[in-house]
Write a protein that holds these residues in place. Structure first.
Motif, PDB file in Angstrom:
ATOM      1  N   VAL A 423       0.820  -1.215   0.000  1.00 22.93           N
ATOM      2  CA  VAL A 423       0.000   0.000   0.000  1.00 22.93           C
ATOM      3  C   VAL A 423       0.853   1.263   0.000  1.00 22.93           C
ATOM      4  O   VAL A 423       0.398   2.331  -0.436  1.00 22.93           O
ATOM      5  CB  VAL A 423      -0.985   0.008   1.190  1.00 22.93           C
ATOM      6  CG1 VAL A 423      -1.983  -1.134   1.059  1.00 22.93           C
ATOM      7  CG2 VAL A 423      -0.264  -0.036   2.529  1.00 22.93           C
ATOM      8  N   ILE A 426       1.179   2.904  -3.417  1.00 23.95           N
ATOM      9  CA  ILE A 426      -0.029   3.354  -4.118  1.00 23.95           C
ATOM     10  C   ILE A 426      -0.123   4.880  -4.068  1.00 23.95           C
ATOM     11  O   ILE A 426      -0.114   5.478  -2.993  1.00 23.95           O
ATOM     12  CB  ILE A 426      -1.285   2.710  -3.496  1.00 23.95           C
ATOM     13  CG1 ILE A 426      -1.220   1.180  -3.653  1.00 23.95           C
ATOM     14  CG2 ILE A 426      -2.547   3.258  -4.160  1.00 23.95           C
ATOM     15  CD1 ILE A 426      -2.347   0.449  -2.951  1.00 23.95           C
ATOM     16  N   LYS A 494      -5.599  -0.656  -4.303  1.00 24.41           N
ATOM     17  CA  LYS A 494      -5.000   0.003  -5.479  1.00 24.41           C
ATOM     18  C   LYS A 494      -6.058   0.402  -6.496  1.00 24.41           C
ATOM     19  O   LYS A 494      -6.068   1.548  -6.988  1.00 24.41           O
ATOM     20  CB  LYS A 494      -3.980  -0.941  -6.113  1.00 24.41           C
ATOM     21  CG  LYS A 494      -3.176  -0.305  -7.232  1.00 24.41           C
ATOM     22  CD  LYS A 494      -2.072  -1.248  -7.702  1.00 24.41           C
ATOM     23  CE  LYS A 494      -1.200  -0.585  -8.766  1.00 24.41           C
ATOM     24  NZ  LYS A 494      -0.086  -1.477  -9.194  1.00 24.41           N
TER      25      LYS A 494
END
Length: 545
Positions: A423, A426, A494
């Protein structure tokens, strides 16, 4: 020496009067002295309080504002809407169920009862078994469920309050405590008790330290110093035991408590210093060594809340990850709370509160010596306690063993690190601080993060919402270590973020808009009223007024 507080606030007042009036006749001195004392008492009650003038003034302002008829009518209207919304949601969730508001005339059969139980357990929008829920259920293995079901059945009617009748259950509790003490590097002098959960473990520690400080230090207006990120159970304990909770800001980058501000919050009425390992919102660990050093310097006990970290935080270094010392091996740490029903994987309703020395545990106990029913003593809030839960927790720990817990720790932390790495890459979101074990908190400077929570919710994910600032987090459990779950979560975050970034300025809609709105309401007592309505709705039945 501790920092000045209390009567020290009056020193400038006395010095100013002395400079202004100078030498006087005896009767004048007596008059000025009396005036000074009375004025000093008034100033002390106004200024030298646990809460600032600003906080108290704001509360009084909103208290009076809510008495204005037009304002109160508007509030009552909104509260009525909230009540209706909560009860409507309850009705929708339980639409397939019938309510039993009086006892059945004749008892139901075993088959009918089990059928009804299965129906009740199917209520709700989420299937926690597929690994899409943050926290809540920390592990699930059918063979373990079968084991604890059998053990609980055998011990379901036992009660350690009657130690003469059930000495074996008492032995099991003692062994659970000793095994936990050893995991957290306790010495032979370390001790503790089991409780029904993390909140009880925390409030029992607060009760123990309040009574210890009153007996040994004469402190009658106690306070504790905690990070703002500490669990809400400390506020609950403050309300229960009349202990003022002094919350200290955390560093905005590390999300660990600001040690300089923490030190400044300590005064001569401080009975306890607290740090989290880790905290619930962001999964970061406070600098326990620095907090413990303050405890040693000022002779104040130090509590480490490891309820969420549980056996994972106890074993994470043994699993190959770096972590600063935080437990009983740190000089000055005097107690630790840890939930066996989290990463100990025991059935719900079990936790431990551990102490470095029994002199603190002594003050956790409640003893009544003059009751006509006899001398009465109990170690925790409850008198009667569920021996079945103690036995099931003991059985779980014996079943896992050290190696089993170490393997589970490695699985969980490996998965959490994998999600964190995924993450962080992202665009549009960021990770709060540096997660220490299993919690990863997300925020955004580009869009309202609750839009991401809403999008993920529609895909079946159930995450935790954070406030001040807005954020969401996932608490990784053994359920998320199932094949493909972590990668699916990263992929969904995402894709949802990419879609949101097409129009980042769009406001969040629906129920998730309430989270942002709730933060913007300056009168927090209104949020409290709404929360109470939600709690009432949990006990909804059709005939309820």
């Amino acid at each position: 020496m501790r920092p000045f507080s209390g009567s020290d606030c009056l020193k400038p007042v006395a010095e100013g009067i002395n400079r202004a009036f100078g030498p006087k006749e005896p009767w004048q001195v007596a008059t000025i002295t009396a005036t000074t004392v009375l004025g000093g008492v008034w100033l002390y009650t106004v200024i030298c309080q646990d809460e600032s003038l600003y906080v108290r003034g704001k509360r009084q302002f909103f208290k009076f504002a809510k008495k204005i008829p037009a304002v109160r009518r508007q509030i009552e209207t909104e509260l009525a809407k909230a009540k209706n919304d909560f009860e409507t949601e309850i009705q929708k969730n339980n639409a397939h169920l019938t309510y039993s508001e009086v006892l059945p005339e004749k008892g139901l059969s075993k088959e009918e009862i089990l059928r009804l139980v299965d129906e009740h357990l199917k209520a709700g929008h989420y299937d926690w078994r597929d690994g899409r829920v943050s926290g809540a259920v920390y592990g699930y293995k059918p063979e373990l469920v079968q084991l604890v079901t059998e053990v609980y059945g055998k011990a379901s009617y036992t009660n350690p309050l009657h130690a003469d009748l059930f000495p074996g259950v008492c032995k099991m509790e003692a062994e659970v405590v000793r095994m936990a003490c050893n995991l957290f590097h306790g010495s032979a002098a370390s001790c503790g008790t089991m409780t029904t959960g993390g909140t009880e473990s925390i409030v029992m520690a607060m009760k123990a330290y309040r009574d210890y400080a009153r007996e040994h230090k004469g402190i009658t207006r106690p306070n504790i110093v905690v990070p703002k990120t500490v669990h809400a159970a400390f506020d609950k304990g403050g309300q229960y035991f009349n202990i003022h909770v002094r919350s200290v800001d955390v560093d905005p980058e590390t999300l660990e408590v600001d040690i300089k501000k923490f030190k400044s919050a300590i005064n001569r009425n401080t009975i306890l210093l607290v740090g989290s390992a880790p905290n619930f919102p962001y999964g970061t660990i406070d600098d326990i060594e620095a907090i413990a050093a303050l405890g040693v310097k000022y002779d104040i006990p130090v509590h480490v809340d490891a309820c969420l970290g549980s056996f994972v935080v106890a074993l994470v270094r043994n699993a190959g990850y770096k972590l600063r010392p935080f437990d009983f091996e740190v000089k000055g740490v005097t107690s630790i709370s840890a939930d066996t029903h989290k990463y100990g994987f025991a059935p719900k309703g079990s936790s431990v509160i551990l102490y470095s020395d029994k002199k603190y545990k002594d003050h956790q106990f409640t003893v009544t010596t003059d009751w006509p029913g006899g001398v009465y003593g109990s170690p925790t809030v409850n008198g009667s306690r569920a021996g079945g839960i103690i036995a099931a927790c003991w059985a779980t720990m014996m079943s896992f063993g050290y190696d089993g817990y170490l393997e589970a720790t490695k699985r969980i932390v490996d998965t959490a690190r994998h999600i964190e790495r995924g993450v962080r890459d992202i665009n549009g979101i960021f990770v709060f601080g540096k997660p220490a074990t299993s919690v990863i908190a997300l925020g955004s400077k580009k869009f309202d993060i609750f839009r991401l929570s809403d999008a993920l919710c529609k895909l079946g994910w159930n995450l935790n919402a954070l406030q001040f600032p807005s954020g969401i987090h996932i608490c990784v459990t053994d359920m998320h270590t199932q094949p493909g779950v972590a990668d699916k979560f990263i992929a969904d975050v995402k894709s949802c973020t990419a879609e949101i970034m097409k129009d980042p300025g769009q406001p969040v809609q629906g129920k998730f808009a309430l989270y942002g709105m709730a933060q913007s309401i300056p009168d927090r007592s209104v949020i409290g009223e709404v929360t109470r309505l939600f709690l009432h709705s949990m006990y909804y039945t059709p005939s309820q007024k």
